[in-house]
Design a protein around this motif. Structure first.
Motif, PDB file in Angstrom:
ATOM      1  N   ALA A  36      47.053  32.733  48.487  1.00  0.00           N
ATOM      2  CA  ALA A  36      47.377  34.158  48.401  1.00  0.00           C
ATOM      3  C   ALA A  36      48.827  34.358  47.975  1.00  0.00           C
ATOM      4  N   PHE A  71      49.138  33.728  44.213  1.00  0.00           N
ATOM      5  CA  PHE A  71      48.352  34.618  43.361  1.00  0.00           C
ATOM      6  C   PHE A  71      49.182  35.619  42.548  1.00  0.00           C
ATOM      7  N   HIS A 119      41.882  33.110  43.682  1.00  0.00           N
ATOM      8  CA  HIS A 119      41.106  34.152  44.366  1.00  0.00           C
ATOM      9  C   HIS A 119      39.883  33.541  45.052  1.00  0.00           C
ATOM     10  N   GLN A 141      43.173  41.396  44.865  1.00  0.00           N
ATOM     11  CA  GLN A 141      43.006  40.191  44.057  1.00  0.00           C
ATOM     12  C   GLN A 141      41.787  40.333  43.152  1.00  0.00           C
ATOM     13  N   THR A 200      51.139  43.817  41.198  1.00  0.00           N
ATOM     14  CA  THR A 200      51.369  42.453  41.697  1.00  0.00           C
ATOM     15  C   THR A 200      52.425  42.441  42.792  1.00  0.00           C
TER      16      THR A 200
END
Length: 157
Positions: free
Chosen positions: A24, A27, A54, A108, A126
């Motif tokens: 995470a 990401f 993800h 995500q 983001t």
């Protein structure tokens, strides 16, 4: 039996929560690396990386259900279900799960879909996702500290 349950609880936390926390956190920067440069197509390998991160989060989030289940079983065996540190840990664990399920995974999913569909992704999305991921990680770090340095601990800490 308590030692076995505690061992399984700790192993489940390491195996399940660790990968979610790392994937995470990776990401949002991976999404930014996948963004196309000035009107081009998204970078294919970077999009694949984003999709993989993800998937790791989704799969290990499901496996992570074992952590509180084993934790509750351990607490029951130890007779500490009503201790304040444990009640606090349970609340923080629920909050972390809520942040993951309500904010991190859906965002995500949306970003993966946008990248795979060659749609635009703004930097704010983001950054917002990174913030929610940070909250998730901070909640888990706090639970970890409470589990190690708990009031009444026999570890001498």
């Amino acid at each position: 039996m308590t030692k076995l349950l505690l061992s399984l609880h700790v192993l489940a936390a390491i195996v399940a929560v660790g990968p979610v926390t790392v994937a995470a956190s990776m990401f949002p920067p991976a999404v930014r690396r996948a963004l196309p440069s000035e009107g081009g197509e998204p970078v294919t390998t970077a999009v694949t990386t984003v999709a993989l991160l993800h998937r790791i989060c989704r799969v290990y989030a499901r496996v992570g259900i074992a952590v509180p289940v084993l934790g509750l079983a351990t607490a029951l065996a130890m007779g500490v279900l009503d201790d304040g540190w444990l009640v606090t840990s349970i609340g923080l664990t629920a909050a972390a799960a809520g942040v993951l399920l309500a904010f991190v995974l859906p965002r995500q999913d949306e970003l993966v879909g946008r990248l795979q569909g060659s749609r635009s992704v703004d930097r704010r999305s983001t950054v917002r996702l990174a913030m929610f991921t940070g909250v998730f990680n901070l909640l888990w770090a706090t639970v970890t500290v409470l589990m190690i340095v708990r009031p009444g601990s026999t570890t001498g800490a």
